[in-house]
Design a protein around this motif. Sequence first.
Motif, PDB file in Angstrom:
ATOM      1  N   GLN A   1      -3.373   2.648  -3.546  1.00 64.42           N
ATOM      2  CA  GLN A   1      -4.046   3.091  -2.325  1.00 64.42           C
ATOM      3  C   GLN A   1      -4.982   2.056  -1.713  1.00 64.42           C
ATOM      4  O   GLN A   1      -5.259   2.125  -0.520  1.00 64.42           O
ATOM      5  CB  GLN A   1      -4.788   4.399  -2.591  1.00 64.42           C
ATOM      6  CG  GLN A   1      -3.830   5.510  -2.960  1.00 64.42           C
ATOM      7  CD  GLN A   1      -4.510   6.851  -3.114  1.00 64.42           C
ATOM      8  OE1 GLN A   1      -5.691   7.032  -2.764  1.00 64.42           O
ATOM      9  NE2 GLN A   1      -3.779   7.817  -3.625  1.00 64.42           N
TER      10      GLN A   1
ATOM     11  N   LEU B   1       0.859  -1.182   0.000  1.00 64.22           N
ATOM     12  CA  LEU B   1       0.000   0.000   0.000  1.00 64.22           C
ATOM     13  C   LEU B   1       0.894   1.229   0.000  1.00 64.22           C
ATOM     14  O   LEU B   1       1.841   1.314   0.781  1.00 64.22           O
ATOM     15  CB  LEU B   1      -0.885  -0.028   1.245  1.00 64.22           C
ATOM     16  CG  LEU B   1      -2.011   0.991   1.291  1.00 64.22           C
ATOM     17  CD1 LEU B   1      -3.240   0.361   1.920  1.00 64.22           C
ATOM     18  CD2 LEU B   1      -1.612   2.217   2.059  1.00 64.22           C
ATOM     19  N   ASN B   2       0.607   2.161  -0.896  1.00 62.74           N
ATOM     20  CA  ASN B   2       1.355   3.405  -0.974  1.00 62.74           C
ATOM     21  C   ASN B   2       0.523   4.407  -1.768  1.00 62.74           C
ATOM     22  O   ASN B   2      -0.559   4.052  -2.252  1.00 62.74           O
ATOM     23  CB  ASN B   2       2.749   3.168  -1.589  1.00 62.74           C
ATOM     24  CG  ASN B   2       2.689   2.543  -2.950  1.00 62.74           C
ATOM     25  OD1 ASN B   2       2.132   3.109  -3.880  1.00 62.74           O
ATOM     26  ND2 ASN B   2       3.253   1.338  -3.079  1.00 62.74           N
TER      27      ASN B   2
ATOM     28  N   PRO C   1       5.715   0.772   1.696  1.00 62.95           N
ATOM     29  CA  PRO C   1       4.996   2.048   1.765  1.00 62.95           C
ATOM     30  C   PRO C   1       5.591   3.131   0.870  1.00 62.95           C
ATOM     31  O   PRO C   1       4.968   4.170   0.677  1.00 62.95           O
ATOM     32  CB  PRO C   1       5.105   2.432   3.241  1.00 62.95           C
ATOM     33  CG  PRO C   1       6.345   1.772   3.713  1.00 62.95           C
ATOM     34  CD  PRO C   1       6.416   0.474   2.944  1.00 62.95           C
TER      35      PRO C   1
ATOM     36  N   TRP D   1       1.186  10.143   5.081  1.00 67.36           N
ATOM     37  CA  TRP D   1      -0.091   9.893   4.415  1.00 67.36           C
ATOM     38  C   TRP D   1      -0.703   8.596   4.937  1.00 67.36           C
ATOM     39  O   TRP D   1      -1.890   8.537   5.259  1.00 67.36           O
ATOM     40  CB  TRP D   1       0.122   9.838   2.898  1.00 67.36           C
ATOM     41  CG  TRP D   1      -1.081   9.441   2.118  1.00 67.36           C
ATOM     42  CD1 TRP D   1      -2.147  10.223   1.774  1.00 67.36           C
ATOM     43  CD2 TRP D   1      -1.351   8.139   1.585  1.00 67.36           C
ATOM     44  NE1 TRP D   1      -3.062   9.478   1.059  1.00 67.36           N
ATOM     45  CE2 TRP D   1      -2.592   8.213   0.930  1.00 67.36           C
ATOM     46  CE3 TRP D   1      -0.650   6.934   1.595  1.00 67.36           C
ATOM     47  CZ2 TRP D   1      -3.157   7.112   0.286  1.00 67.36           C
ATOM     48  CZ3 TRP D   1      -1.215   5.832   0.956  1.00 67.36           C
ATOM     49  CH2 TRP D   1      -2.456   5.940   0.307  1.00 67.36           C
ATOM     50  N   GLU D   2       0.109   7.553   5.070  1.00 67.58           N
ATOM     51  CA  GLU D   2      -0.379   6.275   5.580  1.00 67.58           C
ATOM     52  C   GLU D   2      -0.730   6.368   7.064  1.00 67.58           C
ATOM     53  O   GLU D   2      -1.762   5.873   7.510  1.00 67.58           O
ATOM     54  CB  GLU D   2       0.661   5.185   5.311  1.00 67.58           C
ATOM     55  CG  GLU D   2       0.758   4.886   3.823  1.00 67.58           C
ATOM     56  CD  GLU D   2       2.065   4.302   3.368  1.00 67.58           C
ATOM     57  OE1 GLU D   2       3.094   4.475   4.042  1.00 67.58           O
ATOM     58  OE2 GLU D   2       2.056   3.654   2.300  1.00 67.58           O
ATOM     59  N   TYR D   3       0.122   7.029   7.815  1.00 71.58           N
ATOM     60  CA  TYR D   3      -0.090   7.193   9.257  1.00 71.58           C
ATOM     61  C   TYR D   3      -1.423   7.892   9.530  1.00 71.58           C
ATOM     62  O   TYR D   3      -2.178   7.483  10.412  1.00 71.58           O
ATOM     63  CB  TYR D   3       1.072   7.990   9.844  1.00 71.58           C
ATOM     64  CG  TYR D   3       0.934   8.337  11.297  1.00 71.58           C
ATOM     65  CD1 TYR D   3       1.218   7.400  12.289  1.00 71.58           C
ATOM     66  CD2 TYR D   3       0.516   9.609  11.698  1.00 71.58           C
ATOM     67  CE1 TYR D   3       1.094   7.723  13.626  1.00 71.58           C
ATOM     68  CE2 TYR D   3       0.390   9.938  13.035  1.00 71.58           C
ATOM     69  CZ  TYR D   3       0.677   8.983  13.993  1.00 71.58           C
ATOM     70  OH  TYR D   3       0.546   9.315  15.318  1.00 71.58           O
TER      71      TYR D   3
ATOM     72  N   GLN E   1      -4.069   7.830   7.916  1.00 71.85           N
ATOM     73  CA  GLN E   1      -5.208   6.958   7.615  1.00 71.85           C
ATOM     74  C   GLN E   1      -5.361   5.842   8.647  1.00 71.85           C
ATOM     75  O   GLN E   1      -6.247   5.010   8.530  1.00 71.85           O
ATOM     76  CB  GLN E   1      -5.022   6.319   6.238  1.00 71.85           C
ATOM     77  CG  GLN E   1      -5.080   7.314   5.110  1.00 71.85           C
ATOM     78  CD  GLN E   1      -4.950   6.597   3.802  1.00 71.85           C
ATOM     79  OE1 GLN E   1      -5.878   5.922   3.367  1.00 71.85           O
ATOM     80  NE2 GLN E   1      -3.804   6.714   3.186  1.00 71.85           N
TER      81      GLN E   1
ATOM     82  N   ILE F   1      -3.082   3.519   9.156  1.00 70.55           N
ATOM     83  CA  ILE F   1      -2.445   2.331   8.596  1.00 70.55           C
ATOM     84  C   ILE F   1      -1.180   2.023   9.393  1.00 70.55           C
ATOM     85  O   ILE F   1      -0.395   2.916   9.682  1.00 70.55           O
ATOM     86  CB  ILE F   1      -2.064   2.583   7.107  1.00 70.55           C
ATOM     87  CG1 ILE F   1      -3.283   2.989   6.273  1.00 70.55           C
ATOM     88  CG2 ILE F   1      -1.340   1.382   6.507  1.00 70.55           C
ATOM     89  CD1 ILE F   1      -4.369   1.970   6.163  1.00 70.55           C
TER      90      ILE F   1
ATOM     91  N   ILE G   1       2.543   0.755   9.507  1.00 64.72           N
ATOM     92  CA  ILE G   1       3.555   0.902   8.462  1.00 64.72           C
ATOM     93  C   ILE G   1       4.742  -0.002   8.764  1.00 64.72           C
ATOM     94  O   ILE G   1       5.315   0.049   9.846  1.00 64.72           O
ATOM     95  CB  ILE G   1       4.026   2.371   8.363  1.00 64.72           C
ATOM     96  CG1 ILE G   1       2.839   3.302   8.180  1.00 64.72           C
ATOM     97  CG2 ILE G   1       5.025   2.532   7.217  1.00 64.72           C
ATOM     98  CD1 ILE G   1       3.176   4.763   8.415  1.00 64.72           C
TER      99      ILE G   1
ATOM    100  N   ALA H   1       0.876  -1.624   6.015  1.00 64.52           N
ATOM    101  CA  ALA H   1       1.428  -1.411   4.683  1.00 64.52           C
ATOM    102  C   ALA H   1       2.869  -1.876   4.601  1.00 64.52           C
ATOM    103  O   ALA H   1       3.710  -1.414   5.364  1.00 64.52           O
ATOM    104  CB  ALA H   1       1.359   0.072   4.325  1.00 64.52           C
TER     105      ALA H   1
ATOM    106  N   CYS I   1       4.997  10.201   2.221  1.00 61.74           N
ATOM    107  CA  CYS I   1       4.299   8.927   2.029  1.00 61.74           C
ATOM    108  C   CYS I   1       3.955   8.269   3.363  1.00 61.74           C
ATOM    109  O   CYS I   1       2.826   7.813   3.564  1.00 61.74           O
ATOM    110  CB  CYS I   1       5.160   7.971   1.204  1.00 61.74           C
ATOM    111  SG  CYS I   1       5.385   8.477  -0.492  1.00 61.74           S
TER     112      CYS I   1
END
Length: 176
Positions: free
Chosen positions: A87, A82-83, A107, A144-146, A148, A150, A152, A104, A141
């Motif tokens: 997405q 996921l990155n 990432p 962005w994941e954090y 949400q 997610i 990592i 993810a 990046c």
Amino acid sequence: KIEYLDLYLIHWPMSMKPGTYAYPPKAEDVVPMDFKSVWAAMEECQRLGLTKSIGVSNFSCKKLDHLLAFATIPPAVNQVELNPYWQQKKLIDHCKANGITVAAFSPLGAAGTSWGSSRVMESEILKEIAEAKGKTVAQVCLRWEYEQGIGIVVKSYNKERMKQNLETIDSALSDE
């Protein structure tokens, strides 16, 4: 000589004929996976205290639904690539609706692998965002994941990059 694992995952939702290790696998080497038996053994590992949590990796919404239909302990995690370029919004929403944390891997993309590309780290849009924030593309990046929720999975042996990874906590991204 460890007492337990924190997290034990089914790495890939498929099985191959014994002794077959070719990648990518040939269609004739793939055999149906006995999800019920495998998951029952995973649940037993957790009940015995051999692992604190059990989960899956690379499971689609359909495969998760199949597993959830008979699981007495639902997976705690679904670890997937996921990155910002991959997405997987539908999968994230499905996991959240079922109480499954998404973690993810790759990432920052998967450059240098047989399946990945360097599109993430070479993205002009991500470079612009990073410059505006005074951050690196990698930090944008990860943030962005954090944001949400997610989990990592980062990999670096470089002390400076490890420090930069931690510095994602002190920033925020706008919805835009």
